[in-house]
Design an enzyme around this catalytic site. Sequence first.
Site, PDB file in Angstrom:
ATOM      1  N   GLY A  51      -4.340 -10.356  -7.079  1.00 40.86           N
ATOM      2  CA  GLY A  51      -4.233 -10.530  -5.624  1.00 40.86           C
ATOM      3  C   GLY A  51      -5.360 -11.409  -5.109  1.00 40.86           C
ATOM      4  O   GLY A  51      -5.902 -11.180  -4.021  1.00 40.86           O
TER       5      GLY A  51
ATOM      6  N   GLY B 257      -5.306 -13.143  -1.465  1.00 41.19           N
ATOM      7  CA  GLY B 257      -5.259 -12.339  -0.241  1.00 41.19           C
ATOM      8  C   GLY B 257      -6.563 -12.387   0.534  1.00 41.19           C
ATOM      9  O   GLY B 257      -7.536 -13.043   0.138  1.00 41.19           O
TER      10      GLY B 257
ATOM     11  N   ILE C 125       0.659 -13.448  -7.141  1.00 38.58           N
ATOM     12  CA  ILE C 125       2.091 -13.753  -7.276  1.00 38.58           C
ATOM     13  C   ILE C 125       2.412 -15.114  -6.656  1.00 38.58           C
ATOM     14  O   ILE C 125       3.400 -15.750  -6.987  1.00 38.58           O
ATOM     15  CB  ILE C 125       2.947 -12.627  -6.675  1.00 38.58           C
ATOM     16  CG1 ILE C 125       4.391 -12.727  -7.142  1.00 38.58           C
ATOM     17  CG2 ILE C 125       2.861 -12.584  -5.154  1.00 38.58           C
ATOM     18  CD1 ILE C 125       5.132 -11.427  -7.098  1.00 38.58           C
TER      19      ILE C 125
ATOM     20  N   TYR D 160       2.172   3.042   3.927  1.00 42.50           N
ATOM     21  CA  TYR D 160       0.943   2.496   3.320  1.00 42.50           C
ATOM     22  C   TYR D 160      -0.056   3.626   3.050  1.00 42.50           C
ATOM     23  O   TYR D 160      -0.616   3.734   1.948  1.00 42.50           O
ATOM     24  CB  TYR D 160       0.355   1.465   4.285  1.00 42.50           C
ATOM     25  CG  TYR D 160      -0.964   0.871   3.873  1.00 42.50           C
ATOM     26  CD1 TYR D 160      -1.087   0.075   2.735  1.00 42.50           C
ATOM     27  CD2 TYR D 160      -2.110   1.073   4.651  1.00 42.50           C
ATOM     28  CE1 TYR D 160      -2.303  -0.486   2.386  1.00 42.50           C
ATOM     29  CE2 TYR D 160      -3.320   0.513   4.315  1.00 42.50           C
ATOM     30  CZ  TYR D 160      -3.415  -0.260   3.185  1.00 42.50           C
ATOM     31  OH  TYR D 160      -4.624  -0.819   2.840  1.00 42.50           O
TER      32      TYR D 160
ATOM     33  N   LYS E  47      -1.647   5.143  -0.410  1.00 41.36           N
ATOM     34  CA  LYS E  47      -3.093   5.214  -0.653  1.00 41.36           C
ATOM     35  C   LYS E  47      -3.505   6.634  -1.028  1.00 41.36           C
ATOM     36  O   LYS E  47      -4.348   6.834  -1.899  1.00 41.36           O
ATOM     37  CB  LYS E  47      -3.870   4.704   0.573  1.00 41.36           C
ATOM     38  CG  LYS E  47      -3.753   3.196   0.785  1.00 41.36           C
ATOM     39  CD  LYS E  47      -4.304   2.419  -0.405  1.00 41.36           C
ATOM     40  CE  LYS E  47      -4.150   0.917  -0.270  1.00 41.36           C
ATOM     41  NZ  LYS E  47      -4.562   0.177  -1.481  1.00 41.36           N
TER      42      LYS E  47
HETATM   43  N1  SER Z   1      -6.546  -2.953   7.170  1.00 41.94           N
HETATM   44  C1  SER Z   1      -5.518  -2.060   6.759  1.00 41.94           C
HETATM   45  C2  SER Z   1      -4.340  -2.148   7.660  1.00 41.94           C
HETATM   46  O1  SER Z   1      -4.524  -2.340   8.840  1.00 41.94           O
HETATM   47  C3  SER Z   1      -6.019  -0.654   6.717  1.00 41.94           C
HETATM   48  O2  SER Z   1      -6.613  -0.434   5.493  1.00 41.94           O
HETATM   49  O3  SER Z   1      -3.261  -1.990   7.214  1.00 41.94           O
END
Ligand code: SER
Length: 319
Positions: free
Chosen positions: A11, A14, A38, A140, A144
């Site tokens: 990554g 990014g 990628i 998300y 995590k």
């Molecule tokens: N910066 C991230 C987000 O806003 C949080 O870890 O998705």
Amino acid sequence: MADTGKVLVVGSNGQLGVELTDALVDHYGEDQVIPSDITPSDRKNFIKLDVLDADQLRVIVQEQQIQEVYLLAALLSARGEKYPLVAWQINMDGLLNVLELARAGVIRKIFWPSSIAVFGETTPKVDTPQETIISPDTMYGITKLAGERLCAYYAKKFQVDVRSVRYPGLVGYRALPGGGTTDYAVAIYHKAVVGEVYRCFLEPNTRLPFLFMPDAVRATLEIMQAPASKISVHSGYNLAGFSSTPAEITASIQQHIPNFQIEYEPDFRQQIADSWPESVDDQVARKDWGWQSHYGLADMSKVMIQCLREQFSSKIVSS
Ligand code: SER
């Protein structure tokens, strides 16, 4: 020259990857760092890699004699709400593929980022402790939380050396925002330096924790270089920089660009932000491996505006 073997960044194109790869190159030397993503890149040693392809990952790691992996490939919170199954697949299977390489003894050490997104509506919002209610409300955040537990499991059960921090919102000038809820705090500076109004998707007084990119990169290098005996948390360390609202960031930008204007048009990301802490308590990271942030909002704004202006004028000159 490093005594760690080569380092693979997954990554590297990014938001964090661009800057962390540079820092790793400075630290270990260009020949020791293999950037991968990628999407293509013309970086030296770059390899195009899909972290979901476990076979390709293993071949690259073995051919390049990789010892450490920085696994940054992920779908962030806002994009994760749009594509929840893709978020689950990338965030979880990517991590499992890398953890399995460590379990098999092919690699020696892993860095994997967790996030303040592990916290949820029922978590205490101010100075959120290291150990507290962890019940995320976004896909998300769910990935995590599951990732943190996987890291802790592999560390305890298989003695895998995996290290992690719960990043707050990261703000840097090198890459454009990447689909997160805290990313308004990146986009706002881009609009400010080109003299445009910023339409903010959060309300003016939404307070969230942030970390300026140089601090985030330094934290990553420091936790990875700490002796294993200092690492007592194998899920994810709380990491604090400073806490701010869109209104405060606007006022800070207006110190440098008095005409800068913001308009508020909250959308679905407001609910995500409302489920996260306002500030986190990072005393365990401070005690274990000596973490300390350097940047506050005023210092960050100064650097962001200066660097984005330089970037902007060099683009105009070269186009
Ligand atoms: N910066 C991230 C987000 O806003 C949080 O870890 O998705």
